[in-house]
Design an enzyme around this catalytic site. Structure first.
Site, PDB file in Angstrom:
ATOM      1  N   ILE A 338       0.727  -1.123  -0.180  1.00 53.45           N
ATOM      2  CA  ILE A 338      -0.118   0.102   0.053  1.00 53.45           C
ATOM      3  C   ILE A 338       0.846   1.176  -0.090  1.00 53.45           C
ATOM      4  O   ILE A 338       0.655   2.261  -0.627  1.00 53.45           O
ATOM      5  CB  ILE A 338      -0.987  -0.100   1.171  1.00 53.45           C
ATOM      6  N   GLU A 364      11.221 -19.562  18.311  1.00 58.47           N
ATOM      7  CA  GLU A 364      10.287 -20.609  19.010  1.00 58.47           C
ATOM      8  C   GLU A 364       9.589 -21.469  18.355  1.00 58.47           C
ATOM      9  O   GLU A 364       8.382 -21.642  18.746  1.00 58.47           O
ATOM     10  CB  GLU A 364       9.691 -19.618  20.177  1.00 58.47           C
TER      11      GLU A 364
HETATM   12  C1  LIG Z   1      16.766 -13.589  15.731  1.00 57.19           C
HETATM   13  C2  LIG Z   1      16.811 -14.935  16.481  1.00 57.19           C
HETATM   14  C3  LIG Z   1      16.551 -15.138  17.642  1.00 57.19           C
HETATM   15  C4  LIG Z   1      16.685 -16.211  18.202  1.00 57.19           C
HETATM   16  N1  LIG Z   1      16.855 -16.499  19.605  1.00 57.19           N
HETATM   17  C5  LIG Z   1      16.887 -17.670  20.034  1.00 57.19           C
HETATM   18  C6  LIG Z   1      16.854 -17.662  21.636  1.00 57.19           C
HETATM   19  O1  LIG Z   1      17.261 -16.886  22.444  1.00 57.19           O
HETATM   20  N2  LIG Z   1      17.224 -18.780  22.224  1.00 57.19           N
HETATM   21  C7  LIG Z   1      17.244 -19.979  21.376  1.00 57.19           C
HETATM   22  O2  LIG Z   1      17.328 -21.308  21.835  1.00 57.19           O
HETATM   23  N3  LIG Z   1      17.176 -20.008  19.876  1.00 57.19           N
HETATM   24  C8  LIG Z   1      16.902 -19.062  19.256  1.00 57.19           C
HETATM   25  N4  LIG Z   1      16.872 -18.664  17.860  1.00 57.19           N
HETATM   26  C9  LIG Z   1      16.719 -19.893  17.133  1.00 57.19           C
HETATM   27  C10 LIG Z   1      15.395 -20.581  16.590  1.00 57.19           C
HETATM   28  O3  LIG Z   1      14.837 -20.789  17.573  1.00 57.19           O
HETATM   29  C11 LIG Z   1      15.786 -21.502  15.563  1.00 57.19           C
HETATM   30  O4  LIG Z   1      16.400 -20.744  14.318  1.00 57.19           O
HETATM   31  C12 LIG Z   1      14.486 -22.179  14.959  1.00 57.19           C
HETATM   32  O5  LIG Z   1      14.008 -23.014  15.977  1.00 57.19           O
HETATM   33  C13 LIG Z   1      14.704 -22.905  13.900  1.00 57.19           C
HETATM   34  O6  LIG Z   1      16.134 -23.741  13.704  1.00 57.19           O
HETATM   35  P1  LIG Z   1      17.118 -23.569  12.596  1.00 57.19           P
HETATM   36  O7  LIG Z   1      17.293 -22.402  12.507  1.00 57.19           O
HETATM   37  O8  LIG Z   1      18.198 -24.682  13.195  1.00 57.19           O
HETATM   38  O9  LIG Z   1      16.353 -24.457  11.588  1.00 57.19           O
HETATM   39  P2  LIG Z   1      16.457 -25.767  11.100  1.00 57.19           P
HETATM   40  O10 LIG Z   1      15.631 -26.590  12.530  1.00 57.19           O
HETATM   41  O11 LIG Z   1      17.578 -26.409  10.641  1.00 57.19           O
HETATM   42  O12 LIG Z   1      15.250 -25.892  10.078  1.00 57.19           O
HETATM   43  C14 LIG Z   1      15.181 -25.301   8.662  1.00 57.19           C
HETATM   44  C15 LIG Z   1      14.099 -25.588   7.812  1.00 57.19           C
HETATM   45  O13 LIG Z   1      13.805 -26.979   7.937  1.00 57.19           O
HETATM   46  C16 LIG Z   1      12.366 -27.163   8.400  1.00 57.19           C
HETATM   47  N5  LIG Z   1      12.185 -28.238   9.330  1.00 57.19           N
HETATM   48  C17 LIG Z   1      12.726 -28.650  10.155  1.00 57.19           C
HETATM   49  N6  LIG Z   1      12.509 -29.734  10.618  1.00 57.19           N
HETATM   50  C18 LIG Z   1      11.210 -30.165   9.984  1.00 57.19           C
HETATM   51  C19 LIG Z   1      10.557 -31.328   9.722  1.00 57.19           C
HETATM   52  N7  LIG Z   1      10.665 -32.454  10.649  1.00 57.19           N
HETATM   53  N8  LIG Z   1       9.202 -31.144   8.781  1.00 57.19           N
HETATM   54  C20 LIG Z   1       9.355 -30.281   8.229  1.00 57.19           C
HETATM   55  N9  LIG Z   1      10.328 -29.274   8.064  1.00 57.19           N
HETATM   56  C21 LIG Z   1      11.116 -29.209   8.755  1.00 57.19           C
HETATM   57  C22 LIG Z   1      12.250 -25.878   9.196  1.00 57.19           C
HETATM   58  O14 LIG Z   1      10.917 -25.449   9.487  1.00 57.19           O
HETATM   59  C23 LIG Z   1      12.937 -24.611   8.506  1.00 57.19           C
HETATM   60  O15 LIG Z   1      12.221 -24.416   7.345  1.00 57.19           O
HETATM   61  C24 LIG Z   1      16.768 -17.493  17.370  1.00 57.19           C
HETATM   62  C25 LIG Z   1      16.583 -17.561  16.054  1.00 57.19           C
HETATM   63  C26 LIG Z   1      16.738 -16.221  15.500  1.00 57.19           C
HETATM   64  C27 LIG Z   1      16.759 -15.899  14.031  1.00 57.19           C
END
Ligand SMILES: Cc1cc2nc3c(=O)[nH]c(=O)nc-3n(C[C@H](O)[C@H](O)[C@H](O)COP(=O)(O)OP(=O)(O)OC[C@H]3O[C@@H](n4cnc5c(N)ncnc54)[C@H](O)[C@@H]3O)c2cc1C
Length: 384
Positions: A338, A364
């Site tokens: 928009i 989360e």
């Molecule tokens: C800015 C920021 C702040 C954060 N703060 C915190 C914090 O304070 N403490 C903390 O502990 N963590 C924190 N996180 C981490 C966050 O919780 C994780 O990034 C999130 O849980 C996803 O995990 P990953 O990045 O390892 O992705 P992955 O687990 O590697 O997943 C990658 C992709 O695969 C998909 N996927 C994974 N498994 C499956 C499945 N079984 N079936 C289908 N799809 C799947 C996911 O949905 C995603 O699209 C933070 C992340 C960010 C970006």
């Protein structure tokens, strides 16, 4: 009161801190004075003793102001929830009064460089080494408030060979010096590398944590050694359930702000001889956004109320998180459209929202993980 605080103190200053990627210290100081770090902490420990529903409404307003402000409170809230629900009386006495005032702030750490969704795959370990001491080794990733917090609720493996894996996981309350990259003395072995550079969600730091021979007493296990050893996964998953309501509220807040900006801009900008708000295509966008905001808010409040009433809310919290975070992204994108070309300019607030909103799809538990949780819970509740 919090809505007014967001309007007067957060929104006018967010752009500055976002641009500098600097910690909004003066805003946080005012939040301490307002008691916003102790909203859910019981009065006997110096907090306000309010329920999750009220907290969710507060978070919505903070996030409407700037998502990073709600991020500063978020991990602190999860830390205090963990202490309130699972901490020993000694641990509650030790931390909650100082957390209620914001004197010390809390972070929580599950994610690692090689895993986020698959929490049971973490590699960090804690091993009993010397009498009453545990030694923690490993690397953590994406810790919100990782540098400026004074306590980090850290999930590690105390029994890496346990089957099922979650039974070998324990949550330690790791103390450190706030704001220090290389801890010394009693906190030696607990380092915080420079903050991670991010797309949005600026101002609040996200860091790695490196544990290299960090020693901590057995009574820093959440709940104490006898009650807490091997309970970390269950404790953290419980906290993530309320954390999901909290993220949902953040989604509602950012969606609401995107709607407000769209309503304003669409009544100012003219094309083809009239305000763009008078074009039906724009009105349809506004209608869809407003419907998303309301639906997200209602799902969030429902999940919070169920939890407050002591009823099961795992399915509802997952739904609220999934819907509200997606609503945040959708409303921000529609508001951005928009705004036309100006939406792409740093002169307009929507540009910041556009960079901030995607975080909620990931933190989360991603949308995919929420769907897994919702699907599993649905089947559990409807077994034939
Ligand atoms: C800015 C920021 C702040 C954060 N703060 C915190 C914090 O304070 N403490 C903390 O502990 N963590 C924190 N996180 C981490 C966050 O919780 C994780 O990034 C999130 O849980 C996803 O995990 P990953 O990045 O390892 O992705 P992955 O687990 O590697 O997943 C990658 C992709 O695969 C998909 N996927 C994974 N498994 C499956 C499945 N079984 N079936 C289908 N799809 C799947 C996911 O949905 C995603 O699209 C933070 C992340 C960010 C970006």
């Amino acid at each position: 009161m919090v809505r007014q605080f967001a309007d007067e103190q957060i929104i006018p200053n967010a752009e500055h801190y976002d641009h500098e990627d600097s910690f909004p210290e003066p805003i946080v100081e005012q939040m301490k004075e307002l008691g916003l770090f102790g909203v859910t902490i019981p009065e006997e420990y110096g907090g306000m003793g309010l329920d999750l529903t009220t907290y969710a409404m507060i978070v919505e307003e903070l996030s409407r102001g700037w998502i990073s402000i709600s991020g500063i409170v978020n991990t602190h809230f999860i830390g205090s929830y963990l202490l309130m629900k699972f901490g020993s009386e000694e641990q509650k006495q030790k931390y909650l009064p100082r957390m209620a005032t914001g004197e010390i702030r809390a972070a929580f750490s599950l994610s690692e460089p090689e895993c986020g969704s698959d929490v049971q795959a973490i590699k960090s370990t804690a091993k009993k080494v010397d009498g009453d001491l545990y030694e923690i080794n490993g690397q953590k990733m994406w810790v919100t408030n990782g540098l400026l917090s004074g306590v980090v609720f850290t999930l590690v493996k105390t029994d890496p060979s346990a089957e099922p894996k979650y039974k070998g996981m324990t949550c330690f309350i790791c103390e450190k010096q706030p704001g220090v990259n290389e801890n010394t003395g009693e906190y030696r072995g607990f380092d915080v590398p420079p903050k991670i550079k991010k797309l949005g969600y600026k101002g609040v730091e996200s860091t790695e944590l490196v544990f290299d021979g960090y020693r901590t007493p057995a009574d820093s296990i959440l709940g104490g050694e006898t009650a807490g050893l091997g309970q970390g996964f269950v404790q953290m998953m419980d906290a993530l359930e309320v954390g999901r309501v909290n993220v949902a509220a953040r989604g509602v807040g950012i969606a609401q702000r995107a709607l407000e900006l769209a309503l304003r801009y669409s009544q100012q900008r003219k094309t083809f001889g009239r305000e763009i708000a008078q074009h039906q295509a724009i009105q349809f966008k506004l209608a869809d956004m407003a419907t998303q905001v309301d639906a997200a808010r209602l799902l969030t409040i429902r999940a919070a109320r169920l939890k407050d009433a002591g009823e099961r809310s795992d399915l509802e919290a997952g739904m609220a998180k999934l819907f509200a975070s997606e609503a945040g992204r959708l409303c921000v994108e529609e508001s951005f459209r928009i705004h036309g070309g100006y939406g792409y300019s740093k002169e307009y607030e929507i540009e910041r929202l556009y960079r901030d909103a995607p975080l909620l799809l990931i933190g989360e538990g991603t949308s995919e993980i929420q769907r897994m949780v919702i699907g599993r819970k649905l089947l559990e509740r409807n077994k034939i």
